[in-house]
Design a protein around this motif. Structure first.
Motif, PDB file in Angstrom:
ATOM      1  N   UNK A   1       0.543  -1.375  -0.073  1.00 45.88           N
ATOM      2  CA  UNK A   1      -0.042   0.009   0.064  1.00 45.88           C
ATOM      3  C   UNK A   1       0.853   0.540  -0.074  1.00 45.88           C
ATOM      4  N   UNK A   2       1.775   0.764   1.117  1.00 45.14           N
ATOM      5  CA  UNK A   2       2.471   2.407   0.695  1.00 45.14           C
ATOM      6  C   UNK A   2       3.315   2.418  -0.374  1.00 45.14           C
ATOM      7  N   UNK A   3       4.159   1.765  -1.060  1.00 48.21           N
ATOM      8  CA  UNK A   3       4.673   1.856  -2.990  1.00 48.21           C
ATOM      9  C   UNK A   3       3.714   2.075  -3.499  1.00 48.21           C
ATOM     10  N   UNK A   4       2.398   1.508  -3.144  1.00 44.13           N
ATOM     11  CA  UNK A   4       0.706   2.281  -4.395  1.00 44.13           C
ATOM     12  C   UNK A   4       0.652   3.360  -4.500  1.00 44.13           C
ATOM     13  N   UNK A   5       1.765   4.529  -2.735  1.00 39.72           N
ATOM     14  CA  UNK A   5       1.313   5.759  -3.108  1.00 39.72           C
ATOM     15  C   UNK A   5       2.617   6.151  -2.859  1.00 39.72           C
ATOM     16  N   UNK A   6       3.693   5.731  -3.179  1.00 41.65           N
ATOM     17  CA  UNK A   6       4.771   6.557  -3.703  1.00 41.65           C
ATOM     18  C   UNK A   6       5.308   6.988  -2.321  1.00 41.65           C
ATOM     19  N   UNK A   7       5.769   5.667  -1.652  1.00 38.06           N
ATOM     20  CA  UNK A   7       6.424   6.238  -0.667  1.00 38.06           C
ATOM     21  C   UNK A   7       7.270   4.817  -0.131  1.00 38.06           C
TER      22      UNK A   7
ATOM     23  N   UNK B   1      13.077  -0.898  -5.220  1.00 38.90           N
ATOM     24  CA  UNK B   1      12.830  -1.251  -6.408  1.00 38.90           C
ATOM     25  C   UNK B   1      11.315  -1.109  -6.539  1.00 38.90           C
ATOM     26  N   UNK B   2      10.506  -1.061  -5.481  1.00 37.29           N
ATOM     27  CA  UNK B   2       9.067  -0.927  -5.024  1.00 37.29           C
ATOM     28  C   UNK B   2       8.655   0.288  -5.908  1.00 37.29           C
ATOM     29  N   UNK B   3       9.283   1.320  -5.824  1.00 35.59           N
ATOM     30  CA  UNK B   3       9.246   2.598  -6.030  1.00 35.59           C
ATOM     31  C   UNK B   3       8.920   2.742  -7.942  1.00 35.59           C
ATOM     32  N   UNK B   4      10.523   2.108  -8.269  1.00 35.85           N
ATOM     33  CA  UNK B   4      10.563   1.356 -10.241  1.00 35.85           C
ATOM     34  C   UNK B   4       9.829   0.735 -10.978  1.00 35.85           C
ATOM     35  N   UNK B   5       9.234  -0.202 -10.106  1.00 35.94           N
ATOM     36  CA  UNK B   5       7.909  -1.012  -9.854  1.00 35.94           C
ATOM     37  C   UNK B   5       6.779   0.518 -10.685  1.00 35.94           C
ATOM     38  N   UNK B   6       6.433   1.374  -9.662  1.00 30.82           N
ATOM     39  CA  UNK B   6       5.206   2.341  -9.465  1.00 30.82           C
ATOM     40  C   UNK B   6       5.595   2.669 -10.643  1.00 30.82           C
TER      41      UNK B   6
ATOM     42  N   UNK C   1       4.411   0.939 -13.883  1.00 25.62           N
ATOM     43  CA  UNK C   1       3.246   0.567 -14.313  1.00 25.62           C
ATOM     44  C   UNK C   1       2.423   2.245 -14.131  1.00 25.62           C
ATOM     45  N   UNK C   2       2.956   2.617 -14.011  1.00 25.33           N
ATOM     46  CA  UNK C   2       1.655   4.596 -14.591  1.00 25.33           C
ATOM     47  C   UNK C   2       2.613   4.768 -15.635  1.00 25.33           C
ATOM     48  N   UNK C   3       3.911   4.513 -16.410  1.00 26.32           N
ATOM     49  CA  UNK C   3       3.999   4.735 -17.381  1.00 26.32           C
ATOM     50  C   UNK C   3       2.700   3.992 -18.207  1.00 26.32           C
ATOM     51  N   UNK C   4       2.699   2.489 -18.234  1.00 20.39           N
ATOM     52  CA  UNK C   4       1.728   2.095 -18.671  1.00 20.39           C
ATOM     53  C   UNK C   4       0.289   2.315 -19.141  1.00 20.39           C
ATOM     54  N   UNK C   5      -0.132   2.508 -17.526  1.00 21.77           N
ATOM     55  CA  UNK C   5      -1.530   3.565 -17.940  1.00 21.77           C
ATOM     56  C   UNK C   5      -1.357   4.744 -18.541  1.00 21.77           C
ATOM     57  N   UNK C   6      -0.300   5.471 -18.134  1.00 17.61           N
ATOM     58  CA  UNK C   6      -0.713   7.082 -19.301  1.00 17.61           C
ATOM     59  C   UNK C   6      -0.566   6.694 -21.066  1.00 17.61           C
ATOM     60  N   UNK C   7      -0.172   5.073 -21.330  1.00 13.38           N
ATOM     61  CA  UNK C   7      -0.187   4.788 -22.649  1.00 13.38           C
ATOM     62  C   UNK C   7      -1.509   4.280 -22.960  1.00 13.38           C
ATOM     63  N   UNK C   8      -1.605   3.550 -22.194  1.00 13.18           N
ATOM     64  CA  UNK C   8      -3.391   2.809 -22.053  1.00 13.18           C
ATOM     65  C   UNK C   8      -4.574   3.924 -21.962  1.00 13.18           C
TER      66      UNK C   8
ATOM     67  N   UNK D   1      -3.936   7.579 -21.051  1.00 12.66           N
ATOM     68  CA  UNK D   1      -3.504   9.474 -21.627  1.00 12.66           C
ATOM     69  C   UNK D   1      -2.998   9.195 -20.374  1.00 12.66           C
ATOM     70  N   UNK D   2      -2.816  10.358 -20.219  1.00  9.47           N
ATOM     71  CA  UNK D   2      -1.436  10.937 -19.077  1.00  9.47           C
ATOM     72  C   UNK D   2      -2.345  11.734 -18.619  1.00  9.47           C
ATOM     73  N   UNK D   3      -3.943  12.183 -19.172  1.00 10.50           N
ATOM     74  CA  UNK D   3      -5.013  13.184 -18.420  1.00 10.50           C
ATOM     75  C   UNK D   3      -5.162  12.632 -17.548  1.00 10.50           C
ATOM     76  N   UNK D   4      -6.317  11.839 -17.702  1.00  5.23           N
ATOM     77  CA  UNK D   4      -6.829  10.292 -17.361  1.00  5.23           C
ATOM     78  C   UNK D   4      -6.110   9.768 -16.332  1.00  5.23           C
ATOM     79  N   UNK D   5      -5.117   9.294 -15.806  1.00  5.01           N
ATOM     80  CA  UNK D   5      -3.915   8.606 -15.146  1.00  5.01           C
ATOM     81  C   UNK D   5      -3.998   9.955 -14.115  1.00  5.01           C
ATOM     82  N   UNK D   6      -3.454  11.585 -14.392  1.00  2.35           N
ATOM     83  CA  UNK D   6      -3.754  12.866 -13.349  1.00  2.35           C
ATOM     84  C   UNK D   6      -5.162  12.232 -12.852  1.00  2.35           C
ATOM     85  N   UNK D   7      -6.518  12.722 -13.361  1.00  2.00           N
ATOM     86  CA  UNK D   7      -7.711  12.651 -12.902  1.00  2.00           C
ATOM     87  C   UNK D   7      -7.991  11.933 -11.672  1.00  2.00           C
ATOM     88  N   UNK D   8      -7.977  10.721 -12.084  1.00  2.00           N
ATOM     89  CA  UNK D   8      -8.368   9.310 -11.569  1.00  2.00           C
ATOM     90  C   UNK D   8      -6.857   9.084 -10.610  1.00  2.00           C
ATOM     91  N   UNK D   9      -6.052   8.832 -10.360  1.00  2.00           N
ATOM     92  CA  UNK D   9      -5.287   8.781  -9.799  1.00  2.00           C
ATOM     93  C   UNK D   9      -4.153  10.061  -9.122  1.00  2.00           C
TER      94      UNK D   9
END
Length: 414
Positions: free
Chosen positions: A126-132, A242-247, A250-257, A259-267
């Motif tokens: 949960x902390x890695x998912x929230x960039x900690x 390594x957890x932060x690198x994984x995040x 994941x965020x890069x893949x989400x932006x590709x799938x 769009x960055x605007x949607x990722x920003x709005x939702x997450x």
């Protein structure tokens, strides 16, 4: 006419003299019991609420960008309602995400479960998912609890001293022009406060902002060789990285799938809300004109634990979504392994035992944030019991001329 400020007229403060074991014995032992299933139930509820909010938000843009919405609300009205819905989503999803972060914080203290592996597994996720960086932050946060309110050893929110700011000592020869040092406009102060709320936590992780000033330059939570960690802790730091690198991946893949605007709005924006709430909560826990800081030999663990304040943070929303992290923080500093769901009852026993040394504030939290940001500027270079001074060099309390000293304890429940 305003009353003249005189240091000798300030109320006196005498540090507490109880031993930690005496305080612990005042609280029923059943309140220290950790229930893994209860912790998992709270985490499941948080995740369910986050999923429901996410699912509802998916319909915001399609609904209010439709022709029917424009006809019903007018085009301008549809835009206003659409962005209003997004603001509501960001508010509640930000609180829910912060509650999930608090669960990770519980795990870092071992308060989520008596099983260390369960704590570390859930906390890392949960902390890695929230960039900690879970293990890295867990290590420094543990040291913060062990040394809270110690000028020499605390890890975060260490007050600046008079000499740090280049302010000369008070003398009988003439008054200091404090406006020369603190003559900022309210607009500039607001800018600095907003910057703190959005950037202070990443800055602390990356550059040790508000931490010990005697640490080497570029001390951070991502360097396995940092002064923050021992050689034995290097592998844990690397796992966090390594957890932060994984995040990042994941965020890069989400932006590709999507769009960055949607990722920003939702997450992205809910995550920014997490950093805001987390910094606001911790800042107000540890920063107040009535809270003492100590130098050796006056510091001990229980005195440092008492130098925190409980706050009525956002009312029922703060209690429910944030798991009482702000409402019952003092007892958490005394006993970090106590589960959050016992905080309210345990605080009643703690408050009854330590009396005036327990601090609670019902001031609206945004007003408290503004007031404390202006009133807590620096502490003196000398003295062993210290209180913040404001932009006029004035304090609200002073240490008693004589008071008892007790042997420092490290505390056994960390």
């Amino acid at each position: 006419m305003s009353r003249q400020y005189l240091e000798d007229d300030l109320p006196e403060f005498t540090p507490m003299s109880w031993r930690l074991q005496e305080i612990r014995e005042a609280i029923p032992s059943r309140l220290f019991v950790r229930d893994t299933r209860r912790g998992l139930a709270w985490l499941a509820l948080d995740l369910l609420m986050a999923a429901v909010c996410w699912k509802l938000a998916v319909h915001i843009d399609p609904t209010f960008r439709s022709r029917a919405a424009a006809q019903l609300l007018t085009p301008a009205g549809a835009i206003v309602v659409r962005w209003s819905c997004w603001i509501v989503y960001w508010w509640f999803q930000g609180l829910i995400f912060t509650g999930i972060w608090v669960i990770g914080h519980e795990c870092g203290h071992g308060a989520f479960s008596a099983n260390r592996y369960v704590c570390d597994l859930i906390g890392f996720i949960v902390h890695t998912a929230l960039w900690t960086p879970y293990f890295s932050w867990k290590i420094s946060h543990h040291r913060h609890h062990c040394n809270h309110a110690s000028m020499e050893r605390d890890e975060v929110y260490v007050p600046k001293t008079r000499s740090d700011l280049g302010i000369p000592e008070e003398s009988n020869d003439g008054k200091i022009d404090y406006d020369e040092y603190f003559g900022d406009t309210p607009v500039y102060t607001l800018y600095m406060l907003v910057r703190q709320q959005l950037l202070a936590f990443p800055a602390y992780l990356l550059t040790n902002v508000s931490g010990q000033k005697n640490y080497p330059r570029w001390t951070n939570h991502f360097d396995p060789n940092s002064i923050l960690f021992t050689k034995e802790q290097r592998h844990a730091v690397i796992i966090s990285n390594l957890g932060i690198l994984g995040m990042i991946a994941l965020v890069r893949l989400a932006c590709i799938a999507w769009g960055a605007a949607s990722v920003m709005k939702f997450y992205g924006i809910p995550w920014l809300c997490v950093t805001h709430w987390f910094i606001m909560i911790t800042y107000l826990h540890h920063t107040d004109p009535e809270l003492p800081h100590y130098r050796q030999p006056e510091w001990n663990f229980q005195r440092g634990a008492a130098a925190t304040v409980d706050r009525d943070f956002l009312g029922w929303m703060g209690r429910f979504f944030l798991h009482d992290v702000a409402h019952y923080h003092v007892v958490h500093h005394f006993f970090p392994k106590m589960p959050f769901y016992h905080g309210e009852e345990a605080t009643q026993y703690l408050r009854s035992f330590i009396g005036e040394h327990y601090h609670r504030s019902d001031k609206p939290v945004f007003k408290a944030l503004w007031d404390n940001y202006n009133d807590c500027q620096f502490v003196e270079d000398t003295g062993d019991v210290l209180f913040y001074r404001n932009k006029k060099g004035q304090a609200v309390l002073r240490p008693a001329a004589t008071h008892g000293k007790v042997k420092a304890e490290t505390g056994s429940d960390l």
